[in-house]
Motif scaffolding. Structure first.
Motif, PDB file in Angstrom:
ATOM      1  N   ASP A 115       0.830  -1.209   0.000  1.00 37.15           N
ATOM      2  CA  ASP A 115       0.000   0.000   0.000  1.00 37.15           C
ATOM      3  C   ASP A 115       0.866   1.262   0.000  1.00 37.15           C
ATOM      4  O   ASP A 115       0.602   2.210  -0.755  1.00 37.15           O
ATOM      5  CB  ASP A 115      -0.928   0.001   1.216  1.00 37.15           C
ATOM      6  CG  ASP A 115      -1.993  -1.070   1.124  1.00 37.15           C
ATOM      7  OD1 ASP A 115      -2.258  -1.535   0.005  1.00 37.15           O
ATOM      8  OD2 ASP A 115      -2.553  -1.436   2.167  1.00 37.15           O
ATOM      9  N   SER A 116       1.897   1.286   0.837  1.00 41.37           N
ATOM     10  CA  SER A 116       2.762   2.469   0.908  1.00 41.37           C
ATOM     11  C   SER A 116       3.477   2.708  -0.418  1.00 41.37           C
ATOM     12  O   SER A 116       3.543   3.843  -0.907  1.00 41.37           O
ATOM     13  CB  SER A 116       3.788   2.295   2.033  1.00 41.37           C
ATOM     14  OG  SER A 116       3.159   2.150   3.280  1.00 41.37           O
ATOM     15  N   LEU A 117       3.993   1.642  -1.007  1.00 41.13           N
ATOM     16  CA  LEU A 117       4.751   1.814  -2.255  1.00 41.13           C
ATOM     17  C   LEU A 117       3.839   2.168  -3.420  1.00 41.13           C
ATOM     18  O   LEU A 117       4.247   2.917  -4.318  1.00 41.13           O
ATOM     19  CB  LEU A 117       5.526   0.533  -2.546  1.00 41.13           C
ATOM     20  CG  LEU A 117       6.667   0.254  -1.559  1.00 41.13           C
ATOM     21  CD1 LEU A 117       7.219  -1.141  -1.764  1.00 41.13           C
ATOM     22  CD2 LEU A 117       7.776   1.283  -1.718  1.00 41.13           C
ATOM     23  N   LEU A 118       2.620   1.663  -3.413  1.00 38.57           N
ATOM     24  CA  LEU A 118       1.683   2.048  -4.475  1.00 38.57           C
ATOM     25  C   LEU A 118       1.301   3.520  -4.355  1.00 38.57           C
ATOM     26  O   LEU A 118       1.115   4.207  -5.364  1.00 38.57           O
ATOM     27  CB  LEU A 118       0.437   1.164  -4.427  1.00 38.57           C
ATOM     28  CG  LEU A 118       0.618  -0.271  -4.910  1.00 38.57           C
ATOM     29  CD1 LEU A 118      -0.646  -1.083  -4.671  1.00 38.57           C
ATOM     30  CD2 LEU A 118       0.991  -0.294  -6.394  1.00 38.57           C
ATOM     31  N   LYS A 119       1.174   4.023  -3.121  1.00 35.76           N
ATOM     32  CA  LYS A 119       0.909   5.451  -2.936  1.00 35.76           C
ATOM     33  C   LYS A 119       2.076   6.287  -3.457  1.00 35.76           C
ATOM     34  O   LYS A 119       1.875   7.315  -4.109  1.00 35.76           O
ATOM     35  CB  LYS A 119       0.679   5.743  -1.456  1.00 35.76           C
ATOM     36  CG  LYS A 119      -0.639   5.234  -0.911  1.00 35.76           C
ATOM     37  CD  LYS A 119      -0.783   5.539   0.571  1.00 35.76           C
ATOM     38  CE  LYS A 119      -2.082   4.989   1.136  1.00 35.76           C
ATOM     39  NZ  LYS A 119      -2.194   5.249   2.597  1.00 35.76           N
ATOM     40  N   MET A 120       3.284   5.842  -3.166  1.00 33.69           N
ATOM     41  CA  MET A 120       4.434   6.591  -3.663  1.00 33.69           C
ATOM     42  C   MET A 120       4.504   6.526  -5.185  1.00 33.69           C
ATOM     43  O   MET A 120       4.874   7.501  -5.839  1.00 33.69           O
ATOM     44  CB  MET A 120       5.715   6.034  -3.056  1.00 33.69           C
ATOM     45  CG  MET A 120       6.945   6.826  -3.489  1.00 33.69           C
ATOM     46  SD  MET A 120       8.455   6.251  -2.743  1.00 33.69           S
ATOM     47  CE  MET A 120       9.632   7.308  -3.607  1.00 33.69           C
ATOM     48  N   HIS A 121       4.150   5.371  -5.742  1.00 31.72           N
ATOM     49  CA  HIS A 121       4.160   5.257  -7.200  1.00 31.72           C
ATOM     50  C   HIS A 121       3.156   6.213  -7.839  1.00 31.72           C
ATOM     51  O   HIS A 121       3.384   6.728  -8.933  1.00 31.72           O
ATOM     52  CB  HIS A 121       3.835   3.823  -7.605  1.00 31.72           C
ATOM     53  CG  HIS A 121       3.813   3.597  -9.087  1.00 31.72           C
ATOM     54  ND1 HIS A 121       4.941   3.650  -9.873  1.00 31.72           N
ATOM     55  CD2 HIS A 121       2.785   3.342  -9.940  1.00 31.72           C
ATOM     56  CE1 HIS A 121       4.624   3.422 -11.132  1.00 31.72           C
ATOM     57  NE2 HIS A 121       3.312   3.232 -11.197  1.00 31.72           N
ATOM     58  N   ALA A 122       2.037   6.468  -7.131  1.00 31.49           N
ATOM     59  CA  ALA A 122       1.061   7.428  -7.655  1.00 31.49           C
ATOM     60  C   ALA A 122       1.603   8.854  -7.603  1.00 31.49           C
ATOM     61  O   ALA A 122       1.217   9.698  -8.418  1.00 31.49           O
ATOM     62  CB  ALA A 122      -0.243   7.332  -6.864  1.00 31.49           C
ATOM     63  N   ILE A 123       2.508   9.145  -6.648  1.00 34.32           N
ATOM     64  CA  ILE A 123       3.083  10.495  -6.533  1.00 34.32           C
ATOM     65  C   ILE A 123       4.282  10.646  -7.454  1.00 34.32           C
ATOM     66  O   ILE A 123       4.398  11.626  -8.194  1.00 34.32           O
ATOM     67  CB  ILE A 123       3.474  10.775  -5.071  1.00 34.32           C
ATOM     68  CG1 ILE A 123       2.235  10.707  -4.170  1.00 34.32           C
ATOM     69  CG2 ILE A 123       4.144  12.140  -4.946  1.00 34.32           C
ATOM     70  CD1 ILE A 123       2.562  10.809  -2.692  1.00 34.32           C
ATOM     71  N   VAL A 124       5.203   9.675  -7.396  1.00 39.23           N
ATOM     72  CA  VAL A 124       6.419   9.706  -8.221  1.00 39.23           C
ATOM     73  C   VAL A 124       6.305   8.576  -9.224  1.00 39.23           C
ATOM     74  O   VAL A 124       6.570   7.419  -8.902  1.00 39.23           O
ATOM     75  CB  VAL A 124       7.686   9.550  -7.354  1.00 39.23           C
ATOM     76  CG1 VAL A 124       8.933   9.667  -8.212  1.00 39.23           C
ATOM     77  CG2 VAL A 124       7.704  10.582  -6.243  1.00 39.23           C
ATOM     78  N   ARG A 125       5.892   8.905 -10.419  1.00 39.79           N
ATOM     79  CA  ARG A 125       5.628   7.890 -11.424  1.00 39.79           C
ATOM     80  C   ARG A 125       6.932   7.380 -12.026  1.00 39.79           C
ATOM     81  O   ARG A 125       7.895   8.122 -12.227  1.00 39.79           O
ATOM     82  CB  ARG A 125       4.754   8.469 -12.546  1.00 39.79           C
ATOM     83  CG  ARG A 125       3.467   9.096 -12.082  1.00 39.79           C
ATOM     84  CD  ARG A 125       2.490   8.085 -11.565  1.00 39.79           C
ATOM     85  NE  ARG A 125       2.025   7.169 -12.594  1.00 39.79           N
ATOM     86  CZ  ARG A 125       1.141   6.223 -12.388  1.00 39.79           C
ATOM     87  NH1 ARG A 125       0.622   6.057 -11.188  1.00 39.79           N
ATOM     88  NH2 ARG A 125       0.771   5.440 -13.370  1.00 39.79           N
ATOM     89  N   ASN A 126       6.929   6.059 -12.304  1.00 39.29           N
ATOM     90  CA  ASN A 126       7.989   5.436 -13.084  1.00 39.29           C
ATOM     91  C   ASN A 126       9.370   5.629 -12.465  1.00 39.29           C
ATOM     92  O   ASN A 126      10.347   5.915 -13.170  1.00 39.29           O
ATOM     93  CB  ASN A 126       7.977   5.977 -14.523  1.00 39.29           C
ATOM     94  CG  ASN A 126       6.683   5.702 -15.234  1.00 39.29           C
ATOM     95  OD1 ASN A 126       6.027   4.692 -14.979  1.00 39.29           O
ATOM     96  ND2 ASN A 126       6.274   6.589 -16.122  1.00 39.29           N
ATOM     97  N   TYR A 127       9.462   5.476 -11.134  1.00 38.85           N
ATOM     98  CA  TYR A 127      10.761   5.503 -10.479  1.00 38.85           C
ATOM     99  C   TYR A 127      11.204   4.051 -10.294  1.00 38.85           C
ATOM    100  O   TYR A 127      10.531   3.278  -9.605  1.00 38.85           O
ATOM    101  CB  TYR A 127      10.655   6.231  -9.142  1.00 38.85           C
ATOM    102  CG  TYR A 127      11.964   6.291  -8.396  1.00 38.85           C
ATOM    103  CD1 TYR A 127      13.100   6.782  -9.013  1.00 38.85           C
ATOM    104  CD2 TYR A 127      12.060   5.848  -7.088  1.00 38.85           C
ATOM    105  CE1 TYR A 127      14.300   6.834  -8.349  1.00 38.85           C
ATOM    106  CE2 TYR A 127      13.255   5.906  -6.410  1.00 38.85           C
ATOM    107  CZ  TYR A 127      14.377   6.397  -7.047  1.00 38.85           C
ATOM    108  OH  TYR A 127      15.570   6.447  -6.377  1.00 38.85           O
ATOM    109  N   PRO A 128      12.313   3.625 -10.916  1.00 37.18           N
ATOM    110  CA  PRO A 128      12.665   2.196 -10.968  1.00 37.18           C
ATOM    111  C   PRO A 128      12.722   1.488  -9.622  1.00 37.18           C
ATOM    112  O   PRO A 128      12.179   0.378  -9.498  1.00 37.18           O
ATOM    113  CB  PRO A 128      14.027   2.207 -11.683  1.00 37.18           C
ATOM    114  CG  PRO A 128      13.994   3.422 -12.537  1.00 37.18           C
ATOM    115  CD  PRO A 128      13.219   4.442 -11.756  1.00 37.18           C
ATOM    116  N   PRO A 129      13.362   2.054  -8.561  1.00 32.37           N
ATOM    117  CA  PRO A 129      13.383   1.318  -7.292  1.00 32.37           C
ATOM    118  C   PRO A 129      11.998   1.021  -6.742  1.00 32.37           C
ATOM    119  O   PRO A 129      11.764  -0.047  -6.173  1.00 32.37           O
ATOM    120  CB  PRO A 129      14.171   2.252  -6.359  1.00 32.37           C
ATOM    121  CG  PRO A 129      15.035   3.052  -7.265  1.00 32.37           C
ATOM    122  CD  PRO A 129      14.220   3.257  -8.489  1.00 32.37           C
TER     123      PRO A 129
END
Length: 848
Positions: A542-556
């Motif tokens: 859940d935390s990483l999906l939220k970050m992915h929604a904020i910072v798109r396409n960050y490889p790590p």
């Protein structure tokens, strides 16, 4: 009126006369009226009246059809109704019943209709007049309204970003406007031409052409407007034409049109002239003509100084390399006035509740937001100029910063001096001068709360980088105590706990940071890693999906999401996210390897081979991939293709006998026995104590009928005896086993030399099919769940087809942006680096 009585006329009885009614309405004698009783007993009284057909009658009833109410003597009076006289024809001798006692309302006892406005004499109302055809003037006005509506639709669409729709509406408005002109000419109304409408249509059309990058059409439309002398002040549109030439890279033409527009703008329009001069200066900067640019900017600073132009002037001086002018330009920038109210004006200082509510409302009104933007623009310009010229205006970097700090302290913007000092420490960090950076930041420990908190946050970060966790935690606590809403300090505290493997406490700090700033990406990422360490995979996801929604396409982040899905045994989602990661880093060999492991675990060998082969192409030195590819070809009975992979592995690990034995076994399986024998002999010369090689030499020599088989057998006994002696010395404290068991253990130990390091285990018993590979530890997040095929040496000597087995392996992902994938993020952002930002120190500290 005869029945009305006034006060004073009859003092005896004021209410007398009301019981006197017309005989026709008197019901007291109806029982004695023979005609009425006869009509009640028979149907004579229920016959419908006959309506009169005579001209001029409205609703008269014939007297022949109406019974008369009479007395027993045969005398009676005709019956009347509200529609007129009932009976009696048109006679006016009989009495009529009034509808009301007020005759002034218009009722006439003579049978006239109710007409208080006397409209009956005018006759019936005339028929409605049919709508005639519109006149030419009305048609022209309707068309003008339609054109204006299209212009408004075009502007609204452009404001929403729908530039294509805006252009279509603008073109339609232009077409309608041309039709309007033709109708005016046909109607002979050319004198009433609406110039404002024509100008609006052309101007909007040109703007929409420019918005759609149709620069040629936009220039042609602007040319039509500027050449028409009927349009007032059309020369100003040459500024727009200059902007288009600037976008097209035609800087000389842009300056030409800017100057033409400047000539046509009167001196009274000072603001407009200054904006045009600023455009001219920017074009000169783009052309590299900094002296001319400085001339334009200096003119603006003399006429109406502003922060944006001041920053541009300092930048032009910097490009020229003139230190003195840089200092003068910076001082001139500090002299710019910021005409806004102080923050103290909006601070509630009284007990008046109504006044405090008013202050609360105007504190965030649109005007106050504009003031904040102006203040931020001023601070950004001053700090950017200081950071630009500080390293070059003096002989040393530190001296230049000190001069700028002193200049700011002596100006009305003294509050910015502390920010510049902190930026000085950041510059020391960029130069990897940690000592001076720490000394600079320690100067703020006893200053005001906000600055001290920021400095302590940076110090915590520095000590964290130097692996001094205790000092890092000390300054992080100091930063948190100075400012309870410092989310960066809480992230640093969480990082210190994470490093000490106190994951529960680290998790609490990260959650507290997110309570302060829900968009803190550093806290989100580190919280995901912490939950992953704790085994809370769903919460980490859940935390990483939220970050992915904020910072798109960050490889790590994409990798961590894919890894978590793999840990949750959702291979479909894991493979999908790994494929997305390949779109971001297509040359990452380890991601290809992970996908190969997933497809291998699902039994799709062909797809697994494709990804393993791609991984080998991008990184041909991965022993795990080489081992899998060689095993794949042996499994498919193509041993000659596996030779090249095992030979590469032997080159990478020349002291590992396993790879040489694999090469020899591949030669034997492919039928090249002589080459296999030569390879075994080379291995025996290099590794004379290798039991597996001696056994294979004995077997192959016996098959070929060579005499060397006996020599190899004697040598094998000597090696086994030596291994037994070593084992007996190692196990002198315990009862030694039989020779057979010792020999077997010796043989296993000999064959297993170096296997753990290389990733392949020897067979535990003759005829074993495969062995699992040991996990290779690489810094970063361990990725498990893949299944690979591994061969033992005995497998290669069997004649029957090889049946592989598989086992879960645990390998690691090497981050393309850095080797330490799961290290918690810290609190500094370097904009000049490609790595992802750690916990940032604050917007005011970020270098521009």
């Amino acid at each position: 009126m005869e029945t009305l009585r006034f006060a004073g006329e009859d003092d005896d009885d004021l209410y007398s006369g009301f019981n006197e009614v017309h005989p026709a309405l008197d019901t007291r004698h109806l029982q004695n009226d023979q005609g009425f009783q006869e009509a009640v007993r028979t149907s004579h009284g229920r016959r419908p009246p006959t309506q009169s057909r005579g001209p001029g009658t409205a609703a008269r009833l014939t007297s022949a059809a109406v019974p008369r109410l009479g007395t027993s003597q045969g005398t009676g009076v005709p019956l009347h109704s509200s529609l007129g006289q009932v009976g009696g024809g048109g006679s006016s001798d009989g009495l009529r019943r009034p509808m009301t006692s007020m005759r002034g309302t218009g009722y006439s006892s003579q049978g006239a209709i109710f007409d208080p406005l006397n409209q009956a004499s005018k006759g019936p109302a005339p028929p409605l007049i049919s709508k005639t055809e519109e006149s030419p003037e009305e048609k022209i006005k309707a068309l003008e309204r339609r054109v204006m509506g299209l212009i408004e639709e075009s502007c609204l669409a452009a404001s929403r970003g729908e530039v294509r729709l805006a252009l279509d509406r603008a073109k339609e408005a232009s077409s309608k406007e041309r039709s309007l002109i033709r109708q005016r000419e046909q109607a002979g109304l050319s004198d009433g031409h609406n110039l404002d409408l024509t100008f609006s249509v052309l101007f909007n059309l040109a703007n929409q052409y420019a918005a759609n990058d149709m620069y040629t059409e936009a220039l042609n439309t602007y040319q039509v407007i500027t050449k028409d002398r009927m349009f007032n002040n059309s020369g100003r549109l040459r500024v727009n034409m200059g902007n288009i030439h600037y976008k097209m890279g035609q800087y000389n033409k842009a300056i030409k049109f800017y100057r033409m527009a400047l000539d046509q703008v009167p001196n009274t329009h000072k603001s407009m002239r200054i904006k045009i001069m600023h455009n001219i200066g920017l074009v000169f900067v783009r052309m590299g003509q900094y002296s001319e640019a400085c001339t334009s900017f200096e003119y603006i600073m003399q006429e109406e100084a502003n922060f944006k132009t001041g920053l541009d002037l300092v930048t032009a001086y910097y490009a020229l390399g003139d230190k003195e002018k840089m200092k003068k330009g910076f001082l001139r920038l500090l002299e710019c006035q910021l005409d806004i109210d102080d923050d103290e004006k909006y601070t509630a200082s009284s007990d008046d509740t109504q006044a405090n509510l008013i202050l609360e409302v105007i504190r965030n009104d649109p005007l106050r937001k504009i003031e904040r933007q102006m203040k931020q623009e001023a601070e950004r310009s001053i700090l950017t100029a200081a950071k630009l010229i500080s390293p070059v205006i003096e002989n040393s970097f530190s001296a230049g910063y000190n001069w700028c700090v002193d200049a700011i302290k002596n100006s009305q913007y003294a509050d910015l001096a502390n920010d510049l000092e902190i930026n000085k420490a950041v510059m020391y960090l960029r130069q990897k001068n940690f000592k001076d950076a720490v000394e600079t930041l320690k100067m703020f420990e006893k200053k005001e709360t906000k600055v001290a908190s920021t400095a302590a946050t940076n110090l915590s970060f520095l000590y964290f980088l130097q692996n001094e966790t205790d000092l890092a935690e000390k300054y992080a606590l100091m930063a948190r105590d100075s400012n309870g809403y410092n989310d960066a300090a809480l992230v640093n505290l969480g990082n210190c706990c994470y490093k000490r493997e106190d994951y529960e406490k680290a998790r609490e700090h990260y959650i507290a940071a997110l309570d302060i700033d829900a968009s803190c990406v550093e806290a989100l990422y580190n919280l995901g890693l912490t939950n992953k360490k704790l085994g809370h995979y769903e919460e980490a996801l859940d935390s990483l999906l939220k970050m992915h929604a904020i910072v798109r396409n960050y490889p790590p982040v994409v990798y961590q999401i894919a890894h978590l899905y793999q840990l949750l045994e959702d291979n479909d989602q894991a493979s999908e996210w790994y494929l997305q990661l390949l779109g971001l880093v297509p040359t990452d060999s380890h991601i290809h390897q992970r996908l190969g492991q997933i497809f291998d675990s699902e039994g799709d060998k062909q797809q697994a081979y494709q990804y393993y082969f791609d991984s080998y192409r991008y990184f041909p030195s991965n022993l795990e991939v080489i081992d899998w590819l060689g095993s794949y070809f042996i499994e498919h009975q193509v041993a000659e293709k596996a030779i090249s992979y095992f030979e590469r592995a032997a080159l990478m690990q020349p002291d590992e006998p396993k790879w040489h034995l694999m090469v020899a076994a591949c030669h034997r399986r492919s039928g090249n026995y002589q080459q296999a024998l030569n390879t075994y002999k080379q291995i025996n010369r290099r590794f004379p104590e290798n039991v597996e090689c001696l056994k294979l030499l004995i077997r192959l020599s016996s098959d070929l009928g060579l005499k060397e088989a006996g020599e190899y057998a004697l040598e094998l006994k000597k090696v086994e005896r030596a291994h037994e002696q070593k084992e007996s010395r190692a196990t002198s404290g315990s009862r030694p086993g039989s020779r057979r068991s010792s020999s077997r253990a010796s043989r296993s130990g000999s064959a297993a030399s170096g296997y753990e390091e290389s990733g392949i285990h020897p067979p535990k018993s003759p005829g074993a099919r495969a062995s699992a590979r040991s996990a290779r530890s690489i810094p970063g997040s361990a990725l498990s769940g893949g299944r690979t095929t591994r061969l033992s040496l005995n497998d290669l000597e069997e004649n029957e087809p090889y049946t592989p087995s598989s086992k879960e392996v645990d390998s690691s992902y090497v981050d393309p942006l850095g080797p330490l994938q799961e290290r918690p993020k810290t609190s500094l952002r370097r904009k000049d680096e490609d790595e992802f930002a750690d916990e940032e120190l604050g917007d005011d500290l970020l270098p521009e």
